[in-house]
Design a protein around this motif. Structure first.
Motif, PDB file in Angstrom:
ATOM      1  N   SER A  80      -4.427 -51.218  -5.594  1.00  0.00           N
ATOM      2  CA  SER A  80      -4.475 -52.510  -6.522  1.00  0.00           C
ATOM      3  C   SER A  80      -3.240 -52.890  -7.195  1.00  0.00           C
ATOM      4  CB  SER A  80      -4.943 -52.577  -7.715  1.00  0.00           C
ATOM      5  OG  SER A  80      -4.252 -51.313  -8.374  1.00  0.00           O
ATOM      6  N   VAL A  82      -1.411 -53.370  -4.451  1.00  0.00           N
ATOM      7  CA  VAL A  82      -1.129 -54.189  -3.150  1.00  0.00           C
ATOM      8  C   VAL A  82      -2.520 -55.091  -2.605  1.00  0.00           C
ATOM      9  CG1 VAL A  82      -0.628 -53.900  -0.792  1.00  0.00           C
ATOM     10  CG2 VAL A  82       1.201 -52.669  -2.461  1.00  0.00           C
ATOM     11  N   THR A  83      -2.093 -55.779  -2.665  1.00  0.00           N
ATOM     12  CA  THR A  83      -3.492 -57.192  -2.102  1.00  0.00           C
ATOM     13  C   THR A  83      -3.215 -57.340  -0.857  1.00  0.00           C
ATOM     14  OG1 THR A  83      -5.342 -57.824  -2.440  1.00  0.00           O
ATOM     15  CG2 THR A  83      -3.455 -58.716  -4.130  1.00  0.00           C
ATOM     16  N   LEU A  84      -4.163 -57.775   0.204  1.00  0.00           N
ATOM     17  CA  LEU A  84      -4.921 -58.080   0.922  1.00  0.00           C
ATOM     18  C   LEU A  84      -5.802 -59.558   1.200  1.00  0.00           C
ATOM     19  CD1 LEU A  84      -3.485 -58.849   4.649  1.00  0.00           C
ATOM     20  CD2 LEU A  84      -5.473 -56.784   4.629  1.00  0.00           C
ATOM     21  N   THR A  86      -7.052 -61.444   4.173  1.00  0.00           N
ATOM     22  CA  THR A  86      -7.674 -61.682   5.430  1.00  0.00           C
ATOM     23  C   THR A  86      -8.367 -63.585   5.840  1.00  0.00           C
ATOM     24  OG1 THR A  86     -10.056 -61.254   5.162  1.00  0.00           O
ATOM     25  CG2 THR A  86      -7.726 -59.930   5.778  1.00  0.00           C
ATOM     26  N   PRO A  89     -12.277 -64.254   4.541  1.00  0.00           N
ATOM     27  CA  PRO A  89     -12.328 -63.357   3.477  1.00  0.00           C
ATOM     28  C   PRO A  89     -14.071 -63.043   3.688  1.00  0.00           C
ATOM     29  CG  PRO A  89     -11.943 -65.162   2.575  1.00  0.00           C
ATOM     30  CD  PRO A  89     -11.411 -65.038   4.028  1.00  0.00           C
ATOM     31  N   TYR A 102     -14.196 -57.178  -9.385  1.00  0.00           N
ATOM     32  CA  TYR A 102     -14.122 -56.152  -8.449  1.00  0.00           C
ATOM     33  C   TYR A 102     -13.340 -55.446  -8.573  1.00  0.00           C
ATOM     34  CZ  TYR A 102     -15.444 -52.497  -5.050  1.00  0.00           C
ATOM     35  OH  TYR A 102     -15.448 -51.764  -5.015  1.00  0.00           O
ATOM     36  N   ALA A 151      -9.999 -63.098  -6.416  1.00  0.00           N
ATOM     37  CA  ALA A 151     -10.482 -61.217  -6.844  1.00  0.00           C
ATOM     38  C   ALA A 151      -8.888 -61.377  -6.499  1.00  0.00           C
ATOM     39  CB  ALA A 151     -11.194 -61.835  -5.397  1.00  0.00           C
ATOM     40  N   ARG A 152      -7.751 -61.522  -5.437  1.00  0.00           N
ATOM     41  CA  ARG A 152      -6.224 -60.862  -5.908  1.00  0.00           C
ATOM     42  C   ARG A 152      -5.769 -60.988  -6.516  1.00  0.00           C
ATOM     43  NH1 ARG A 152     -10.007 -61.032  -1.813  1.00  0.00           N
ATOM     44  NH2 ARG A 152     -10.007 -59.101  -0.248  1.00  0.00           N
ATOM     45  N   LEU A 155      -5.850 -59.378 -10.214  1.00  0.00           N
ATOM     46  CA  LEU A 155      -4.935 -58.236 -10.048  1.00  0.00           C
ATOM     47  C   LEU A 155      -3.504 -57.831 -10.845  1.00  0.00           C
ATOM     48  CD1 LEU A 155      -6.742 -56.901  -6.381  1.00  0.00           C
ATOM     49  CD2 LEU A 155      -7.847 -56.411  -8.847  1.00  0.00           C
TER      50      LEU A 155
ATOM     51  N   ARG C 129     -15.248 -56.080   7.200  1.00  0.00           N
ATOM     52  CA  ARG C 129     -13.973 -56.872   6.549  1.00  0.00           C
ATOM     53  C   ARG C 129     -14.480 -56.029   5.827  1.00  0.00           C
ATOM     54  NH1 ARG C 129     -15.358 -62.945   7.477  1.00  0.00           N
ATOM     55  NH2 ARG C 129     -17.462 -61.946   6.915  1.00  0.00           N
ATOM     56  N   LEU C 132     -12.000 -53.088   4.479  1.00  0.00           N
ATOM     57  CA  LEU C 132     -10.396 -53.806   4.844  1.00  0.00           C
ATOM     58  C   LEU C 132     -11.052 -54.268   2.815  1.00  0.00           C
ATOM     59  CD1 LEU C 132      -8.034 -54.168   6.007  1.00  0.00           C
ATOM     60  CD2 LEU C 132      -8.599 -56.424   6.771  1.00  0.00           C
ATOM     61  N   THR C 133     -11.444 -55.574   3.207  1.00  0.00           N
ATOM     62  CA  THR C 133     -11.555 -56.130   1.457  1.00  0.00           C
ATOM     63  C   THR C 133     -11.565 -54.743   0.492  1.00  0.00           C
ATOM     64  OG1 THR C 133     -12.927 -57.682   2.522  1.00  0.00           O
ATOM     65  CG2 THR C 133     -12.488 -56.983   0.127  1.00  0.00           C
ATOM     66  N   VAL C 135     -10.885 -52.041  -0.295  1.00  0.00           N
ATOM     67  CA  VAL C 135      -9.220 -51.240   0.012  1.00  0.00           C
ATOM     68  C   VAL C 135      -8.377 -52.189  -0.271  1.00  0.00           C
ATOM     69  CG1 VAL C 135      -7.681 -49.830   1.280  1.00  0.00           C
ATOM     70  CG2 VAL C 135      -9.689 -49.058   1.449  1.00  0.00           C
ATOM     71  N   SER C 136      -8.105 -53.427  -0.298  1.00  0.00           N
ATOM     72  CA  SER C 136      -7.296 -54.226  -1.086  1.00  0.00           C
ATOM     73  C   SER C 136      -7.489 -54.729  -2.173  1.00  0.00           C
ATOM     74  CB  SER C 136      -7.137 -55.187  -0.016  1.00  0.00           C
ATOM     75  OG  SER C 136      -8.036 -56.340  -0.020  1.00  0.00           O
ATOM     76  N   LEU C 137      -8.555 -54.622  -2.605  1.00  0.00           N
ATOM     77  CA  LEU C 137      -8.850 -54.854  -4.151  1.00  0.00           C
ATOM     78  C   LEU C 137      -8.742 -53.834  -4.518  1.00  0.00           C
ATOM     79  CD1 LEU C 137     -11.993 -57.092  -4.234  1.00  0.00           C
ATOM     80  CD2 LEU C 137      -9.833 -57.597  -4.293  1.00  0.00           C
ATOM     81  N   GLY C 138      -8.052 -52.359  -4.523  1.00  0.00           N
ATOM     82  CA  GLY C 138      -7.916 -51.185  -4.480  1.00  0.00           C
ATOM     83  C   GLY C 138      -8.687 -50.365  -5.143  1.00  0.00           C
ATOM     84  N   ALA C 139     -10.350 -50.367  -4.691  1.00  0.00           N
ATOM     85  CA  ALA C 139     -11.361 -49.279  -4.811  1.00  0.00           C
ATOM     86  C   ALA C 139     -10.781 -47.799  -4.320  1.00  0.00           C
ATOM     87  CB  ALA C 139     -12.388 -49.296  -3.483  1.00  0.00           C
TER      88      ALA C 139
END
Lengths: 344, 276, 228
Positions: A80, A82-84, A86, A89, A102, A151-152, A155, C129, C132-133, C135-139
């Motif tokens: 949380s 580092v966030t990506l 795509t 999405p 979330y 959503a990113r 954070l 996806r 990836l989503t 993980v990238s939201l910190g789960a």
């Protein structure tokens, strides 16, 4: 902690899908608080690099250090922070509010939740009243991308990785996303790594630009890459057709489909009406300047020149631009020798 | 949110499992294995409330073939048996699996066949009838399921000096219950052996359309004796031997014997008490 | 054919008059099948997730085994469970034979492969996806499991309903392990077997209709849930 020092350090990183090598980086560092742009054709390894930087999975070989320490998927140091985002999405099958909340919920950080969701939505131009309780399938492509961005942003990430964030959205959404990325940097000091086909945007905001090609990284000067096919014209002379009649001539390529790199320093540019000398160049291409932009990091001017359906990028000093009276819309000629072409 | 849903599901699962476990019976109860005929005719349902009223014992039964009933007793899964295969029962007691065998009642078997009687066995003795079936190769339908009825049928062939026509073309084994077997017999226009109770039921179900009638009856060997056997506590230390004996004594007692004599299905007596 | 119609009339009669033996059988059916389905879900969802989500050595082999178990005949399961819980069996001391708990054990064995196989294929077909989503939201790993299961909830619901239908309608295990004991382990299906054995075809049809009605009610409430 090492403020200002390298946030990411990569050593001998190799990543393969099945047996295909997708990425191979000997050494790379990304400074904290910087904006890094990734440029390269499709399949050059940009997405793979971003996923590795997001710690979505471990590289096949090599190490990735975050703040000087080895980090892995699910490590406390990176979760949380580092966030990506795509290119296409994915929204969770729940309403927009729950999608955006979330990340905060999984880290049990839910003070003033409504207020923060509202703010995140506002940053990407989605009014709370109208959008918060829509379901995931009730958004357009651009709205989906913006909701995912929100959503990113909520954070307050240390690192925001953006993979073609504006490639498949409408103009309005693209602008909102671009603005929101920079807002994150200003508000939270977020380090940005962005891959985009929108080179101008990258030239404009990036502190450093990395060129990826076939899974390898080059610092700069990789703007003008031409793909084949190359047709034999005569002894050691090959050409690629562009537009109706123009041809780009090169010497013998290693393979019919090899990529040709035209190094920046071998290109010269002059306004068409100022062309006086008849000195011999193998390639003389007529085009029009479509866009000029100031690269913030180097204070150089990046010009895009459209030649038929191809774009060439030329890096110019402010002085050259002034003396040649270059501006968007001006017709120009670019010239280079065929032997200066490098094969990739 | 989803966590609490899963938590709730877990608690619900646990509770339902406990509920299922909790429903295992408590108090004085007796587990019996019996044959389908006593259950299908409704005799046990008729006797059970009376038995509980007299003794306070809750009687439960599972109805299977005699073969499986004996096996359940041997493995200590039940406390008492109500079965009808005297030779097998005697061997069972001799082997130390059962104890205190008491004869309770009987009904009888009959051989039925098509009204036209192509084999010509009507009114003949058992031995003659079976010989005629064999020589004329008339279709005979057998249960073939190791039930008490099936055991009895095999005994008839044996005692008539005929080898069981196991693989003969005219000998059909259904592997099904009595009523199903009678229906097969009717469809194929053959002969079969059945207990009288099931035959009465068949006649009453089909009414005018019934095409099978009694060909051979009344022979001593056709008697179908039912007995109660307690599971031997030497073999099964945890068995409720005292309750099993109490059940046997009650069944052989005057009251139960009268109740059995009064039990009727479709106006006809099914079982004749003979404990005394 | 005539008993189809009389069976239908009888079904209404049994339900409307609250025939106690019918209702006990209905209650036993619901109790045991619900208990075993919940236990199967509690164990089967995580197992199916692991099988569908992770790529590990021997995974394909395990998938094949699970798929094979889908074809287990209920009488065979009944026989195996009987062998284990009979007084002389390894679990004989718990007195599970002729109880609803015993039936539940068999039905869990029946339902578990269904839940695992359907969960695994649902998870395999999950949007690539999603991980990836998350993980990238910190789960974390646990969030990942729970959220993934929640994302494919409709697929899992279908798995649960399929398994529930199978468990509720099986007869082999209930008969073999439960013993069809009136007021205790007589379920709708064993009651149908008994009524058929007695030649009371109309009663059998009636009970069958009761079972179908329950199945219909379950599916209706599931489709209502889906719409919500």
């Amino acid at each position: 902690m090492n403020p200002g020092g390298p946030l990411y350090q990569l050593h001998n990183v190799v990543h393969c899908y099945n047996d295909t090598r997708a990425l191979s980086i000997d050494r790379m560092a990304i400074p904290a608080g910087s904006v890094t742009g990734l440029i390269g054709p499709n399949g050059s390894g940009k997405s793979t690099l971003l996923k590795l930087l997001a710690f979505a999975f471990n590289p096949t070989e090599g190490e990735i250090r975050f703040r000087g320490r080895m980090a892995y998927p699910f490590s406390r140091e990176v979760r949380s922070r580092v966030t990506l985002l795509t290119q296409e999405p994915y929204l969770l099958k729940r309403n927009v509010f729950d999608n955006i909340a979330y990340g905060l919920k999984v880290r049990k950080d839910t003070d003033r939740l409504v207020e923060r969701v509202e703010k995140a939505l506002a940053t990407v131009g989605l009014p709370y009243q109208e959008f918060a309780f829509r379901k995931w399938h009730e958004l357009s492509g651009g709205e989906t991308q913006r909701a995912a961005m929100a959503a990113r942003l909520i954070l307050e990430p240390e690192v925001l990785l953006l993979d073609e964030p504006t490639a498949s959205v409408d103009v309005e959404s693209a602008k909102l996303i671009r603005d929101a990325s920079l807002a994150a940097r200003e508000l939270f000091g977020t380090t940005l790594v962005i891959s985009s086909h929108d080179w101008h945007w990258l030239y404009e905001i990036c502190d450093n630009l990395l060129h990826l090609f076939k899974g390898m990284i080059f610092d700069s000067g990789m703007e003008n890459i031409l793909s084949g096919p190359w047709e034999k014209q005569g002894d050691k002379l090959y050409a690629k057709n562009i537009g109706q009649k123009e041809k780009i001539f090169v010497s013998a390529p290693p393979e019919g489909k090899s990529y040709a790199l035209i190094p920046e320093n071998s290109l010269s540019i002059i306004p068409m009406d100022a062309e006086t000398t008849t000195s011999h160049f193998d390639n003389r291409l007529e085009g029009i300047i479509t866009r000029m932009i100031l690269q913030k990091s180097s204070m150089e001017i990046i010009a895009s020149i459209m030649i038929s359906d191809l774009f060439f990028t030329v890096r110019l000093s402010g002085e050259t631009v002034r003396s040649l009276s270059l501006a968007p819309g001006v017709r120009v000629v670019i010239r280079f020798q065929k032997d200066s072409v490098k094969w990739l | 949110m989803k966590k609490s849903v899963i938590g709730k599901a877990g608690i619900l699962a646990l509770m339902s499992v406990l509920l299922v476990f909790g429903s295992a019976w408590a108090g004085k109860s007796l587990m019996m294995a019996t044959t389908t005929s006593t259950d299908n005719t409704g005799l046990l349902e008729y006797l059970e409330p009376e038995f509980e009223q007299d003794t306070g014992i809750d009687l439960k039964w599972t109805a299977t073939g005699t073969g499986k009933a004996l096996e359940l007793g041997r493995r200590c899964d039940v406390d008492v048996l109500l079965v009808h295969a005297p030779p097998a029962e005697k061997a069972y007691v001799e082997n130390g699996y059962g104890k205190d065998r008491k004869q309770i009642m009987y009904n009888d078997f009959v051989i039925i066949g098509p009204d036209a009687d192509p084999a010509g066995i009507k009114g003949k003795s058992i031995g003659e009838a079976l010989e005629k079936l064999k020589s004329s190769k008339s279709l005979f339908v057998s249960r073939g399921d190791d039930s008490g009825t099936n055991k009895k049928e095999l005994l008839l062939w044996d005692s008539s000096g005929i080898k069981v026509p196991e693989r003969a073309e005219w000998y059909l084994q259904t592997g099904q219950g009595m009523l199903a077997t009678i229906n097969v017999t009717e469809e194929r226009n053959g002969y079969t052996m059945t207990d009288r109770g099931t035959y009465i039921k068949y006649r009453s179900d089909k009414g005018e359309n019934a095409r099978l009638s009694i060909m051979v009856e009344g022979d001593e060997i056709l008697m179908n004796q039912y007995s109660v056997i307690a599971v031997n506590p030497d073999n099964c230390p945890d068995t409720k031997y005292e309750l099993a004996v109490e059940f046997g004594e009650w069944m052989a007692g005057e009251r139960a014997q009268d109740l059995i004599a009064d039990f009727r299905l479709l106006g006809k007596k099914l079982f004749i008490p003979n404990a005394h | 054919m005539d008993f189809l119609l009389s069976g239908f009339i009888k079904a209404l009669h049994l339900l409307l008059n609250r025939d106690p033996s019918t209702w006990t059988a209905v209650a036993a059916t619901l109790k045991v099948s619900t208990g075993s389905i919940l236990a199967s879900l509690a164990a089967g969802l995580p197992l199916g997730f692991v099988l569908g989500y992770f790529d590990f050595r021997g995974r394909r082999f395990i998938r094949t085994c699970v798929d094979t178990l889908l074809a287990l005949p209920t009488v065979f399961i009944g026989l195996v469970v009987y062998a284990v819980i009979t007084s002389r069996g390894p679990l004989g001391e718990y007195g599970l034979l002729f109880t609803l708990s015993g039936i539940a054990i068999g039905q869990i064995i029946l339902a578990l492969p269904i839940v695992v196989a359907l969960t695994a294929s649902t998870v395999e077909n999950m949007d690539s996806r999603l991980r990836l989503t998350l993980v990238s939201l910190g789960a974390g790993k646990k969030d990942l499991l729970l959220t993934c299961l929640w994302e494919v909830r409709y697929g899992l619901l279908a798995a649960a309903v399929t398994a529930y239908g199978r468990v509720m309608t099986e007869v082999g295990i209930s008969m073999m392990v439960g013993g069809n004991i009136k007021w205790h382990t007589r379920t709708i299906t064993t009651a149908i077997a008994l009524e058929t054995g007695k030649g009371m075809f109309a009663n059998g049809i009636a009970l069958g209709l009761v079972l179908i009605t329950i199945a219909f009610a379950v599916n209706m409430s599931v489709s209502f849930l889906r719409r919500k």
